[in-house]
Design an enzyme around this catalytic site. Structure first.
Site, PDB file in Angstrom:
ATOM      1  N   ILE A 180       0.848  -1.197   0.000  1.00  0.00           N
ATOM      2  CA  ILE A 180       0.000   0.000   0.000  1.00  0.00           C
ATOM      3  C   ILE A 180       0.881   1.243   0.000  1.00  0.00           C
ATOM      4  CG2 ILE A 180      -1.790   1.288   1.229  1.00  0.00           C
ATOM      5  CD1 ILE A 180      -2.730  -1.342   2.446  1.00  0.00           C
ATOM      6  N   ASP A 196      -6.195   0.098  10.080  1.00  0.00           N
ATOM      7  CA  ASP A 196      -6.625  -1.304  10.085  1.00  0.00           C
ATOM      8  C   ASP A 196      -7.800  -1.519   9.132  1.00  0.00           C
ATOM      9  OD1 ASP A 196      -4.685  -1.968  11.889  1.00  0.00           O
ATOM     10  OD2 ASP A 196      -6.034  -2.137  13.620  1.00  0.00           O
ATOM     11  N   GLU A 222       1.750  -3.482   5.765  1.00  0.00           N
ATOM     12  CA  GLU A 222       0.856  -3.117   4.668  1.00  0.00           C
ATOM     13  C   GLU A 222       1.186  -3.891   3.396  1.00  0.00           C
ATOM     14  OE1 GLU A 222       4.046   0.205   4.786  1.00  0.00           O
ATOM     15  OE2 GLU A 222       3.103  -1.227   6.144  1.00  0.00           O
TER      16      GLU A 222
END
Length: 301
Positions: A180, A196, A222
């Site tokens: 990400i 989250d 991530e």
């Protein structure tokens, strides 16, 4: 209470079917929404009746992330020319992630002379098998507790098994390393609870958008990893581009904010001499090339 548009008996039948079904009028306002549509999309009938699909509801996109509700909408086309259509699209779940659905559209002429458009949609892939697999992984402590995806330990086992199959039977497989972009900025701005939720949204989008026999797991933080057996380099790149586009078209709602993220993806085919460490390290390095050249990119090598 308004009169049932198709008659009481017909609407009672449609409400009980396992496929998602909704009806729109000539102006594409939703006039019927069954229980399966609620289950698949997360939107209740009370939230959607009288509204249009594009009013921040389903917002169908294709695999490139292009919105269909404002352009080439299958249901709008069927309303115009009367021709039934079938296609695979990705709808927007109420929680923000994308769900792959097989869509069928048709136009009905009612006794009063009015016309309605009908869309029937079902989730693609073997959802029940996936949920059963995830449940088994959780029992074996091989699932990530936040996302429910296989964890790093399980993904290493998957790669080891695919490597053995490649050496034994010549079955190729590809690996995608997904990270990400600017995830720390999400945590810093919106907090770790929001972070989250973003991780869960990305996980659900990835899981819903691959083949039933592919494996997607959380590698850590991530980072996510995908293993794709029996695939060519060009098809691996196509899948990576689709996942990138669908993540970018998703959103996460948290405390009044709508959070969107992108991902950078490294894509590589496993080699006979690879082990779990070497193939993931190569995909990881390719992913960082994408980060360093602008993010929201697929780099294959």
């Amino acid at each position: 209470m308004p009169e049932p548009i198709l008659g009481a008996a017909a609407e009672t039948l449609l409400k009980t079917l396992g496929e998602g079904i909704y009806l729109v009028d000539r102006d594409r306002k939703i006039v019927f929404w069954n229980a399966a549509a609620e289950r698949i999309t997360g939107f209740s009938a009370a939230e959607v009746l009288g509204r249009r699909c594009a009013d921040n509801i389903l917002i169908h996109v294709d695999e490139a992330g292009r919105e269909l509700c404002t352009g080439c909408c299958p249901l709008a086309a069927t309303l115009n020319d009367g021709q039934p259509r079938r296609s695979t699209v990705f709808l927007n779940h109420r929680e923000g992630h994308r769900v792959a659905v097989q869509v069928q559209t048709l136009r009905l002429a009612l006794e009063d002379g009015s016309v309605v458009g009908v869309e029937v949609f079902t989730e693609t892939g073997s959802r029940e098998a996936l949920l059963e697999q995830i449940g088994e992984l959780q029992r074996l402590s091989l699932a990530d507790p936040l996302t429910g995806l296989p964890n790093r330990r399980q993904m290493e086992s998957v790669i080891a098994a695919r490597s053995a199959a490649m050496r034994r039977n010549g079955i190729p497989f590809g690996v995608l390393f997904v990270d990400i972009d600017r995830f720390k900025a999400v945590n810093d701005r919106f907090g770790h609870i929001a972070g989250d939720k973003v991780l869960v949204t990305v996980a659900k989008t990835l899981l819903s958008s691959v083949r039933p026999f592919d494996t997607v797991g959380r590698w850590g933080g991530e980072e996510f990893l995908g293993v794709f057996p029996g695939i060519s380099p060009s098809n691996l790149n196509d899948i990576a581009e689709r996942l990138k586009n669908l993540v970018a078209a998703s959103h996460t709602g948290c405390e009044g904010h709508s959070i969107s993220v992108t991902v950078s993806i490294g894509a590589t085919m496993a080699l006979p001499e690879d082990d779990e460490a070497s193939v993931t390290a190569r995909a990881d390095a390719l992913m960082y090339q994408g980060k360093n050249t602008g993010r929201n990119r697929v780099v294959q090598g």
